[in-house]
Design a protein around this motif. Sequence first.
Motif, PDB file in Angstrom:
ATOM      1  N   GLU A  18       2.356   2.215 -19.196  1.00 25.04           N
ATOM      2  CA  GLU A  18       1.171   1.395 -18.675  1.00 25.04           C
ATOM      3  C   GLU A  18       1.100   1.317 -17.336  1.00 25.04           C
ATOM      4  N   CYS A  19       1.976   1.340 -16.219  1.00 27.26           N
ATOM      5  CA  CYS A  19       1.717   1.584 -14.705  1.00 27.26           C
ATOM      6  C   CYS A  19       1.063   2.935 -14.387  1.00 27.26           C
ATOM      7  N   ASP A  20       1.527   4.043 -15.088  1.00 31.23           N
ATOM      8  CA  ASP A  20       1.093   5.314 -15.033  1.00 31.23           C
ATOM      9  C   ASP A  20      -0.410   5.473 -15.284  1.00 31.23           C
ATOM     10  N   GLU A  21      -0.633   4.777 -16.600  1.00 32.52           N
ATOM     11  CA  GLU A  21      -2.200   4.806 -16.844  1.00 32.52           C
ATOM     12  C   GLU A  21      -3.016   3.940 -15.846  1.00 32.52           C
ATOM     13  N   GLN A  22      -2.337   2.811 -15.561  1.00 32.30           N
ATOM     14  CA  GLN A  22      -3.482   2.202 -14.560  1.00 32.30           C
ATOM     15  C   GLN A  22      -3.147   2.315 -13.084  1.00 32.30           C
ATOM     16  N   GLN A  23      -2.349   3.311 -12.898  1.00 28.28           N
ATOM     17  CA  GLN A  23      -1.823   3.659 -11.497  1.00 28.28           C
ATOM     18  C   GLN A  23      -1.081   2.623 -10.519  1.00 28.28           C
ATOM     19  N   GLY A  24      -0.563   1.763 -11.297  1.00 27.43           N
ATOM     20  CA  GLY A  24       0.282   0.721 -10.682  1.00 27.43           C
ATOM     21  C   GLY A  24       1.795   1.139 -10.216  1.00 27.43           C
ATOM     22  N   PHE A  25       2.365   0.309 -10.121  1.00 32.53           N
ATOM     23  CA  PHE A  25       3.871   0.732  -9.704  1.00 32.53           C
ATOM     24  C   PHE A  25       4.673  -0.302 -10.280  1.00 32.53           C
ATOM     25  N   GLN A  95      13.163  10.177  -7.737  1.00 34.85           N
ATOM     26  CA  GLN A  95      12.272   9.267  -8.137  1.00 34.85           C
ATOM     27  C   GLN A  95      12.697   7.833  -7.364  1.00 34.85           C
ATOM     28  N   ARG A 103       2.380   5.716  -4.752  1.00 36.73           N
ATOM     29  CA  ARG A 103       1.774   4.436  -5.448  1.00 36.73           C
ATOM     30  C   ARG A 103       2.075   3.068  -4.997  1.00 36.73           C
ATOM     31  N   TRP A 108       4.146  -4.551  -1.430  1.00 36.69           N
ATOM     32  CA  TRP A 108       4.648  -4.520  -2.662  1.00 36.69           C
ATOM     33  C   TRP A 108       5.609  -5.981  -2.799  1.00 36.69           C
TER      34      TRP A 108
END
Length: 114
Positions: A18-25, A95, A103, A108
């Motif tokens: 979901e973070c990847d889909e939303q460009q979140g972290f 990573q 991102r 943060w």
Amino acid sequence: MSTDIDLNVAPSGTGCVECDEQQGFWVHLRRCAACGHVGCCDTSPGQHATAHFQETGHPLIQSFEPGEDWFWDYADETVLDGPELAAPTSRPQDQPSPGPAGRVPANWRELIHT
């Protein structure tokens, strides 16, 4: 416990779906032992691993962090030992955490749950 674990299913990716889909972290990653869904931990803004449990009822997750192999049982709220899941068993070593690289906002720490 064994019915909640599929030893053959690969993780859904190298980061929180979901973070990847939303460009979140995310701060740390967790992997569903039943279906391989990779979600972010409860410290992360999205808390997607817990949301996955709430949506699917899959109670067991394993840390998806390098060097960690513990399981968490949402149903019993306990840490468990368990079998080795299908590879890969963690996010890529290069990573960062929090991640992914590029991102994570400068502020943060103000955005996470403590």
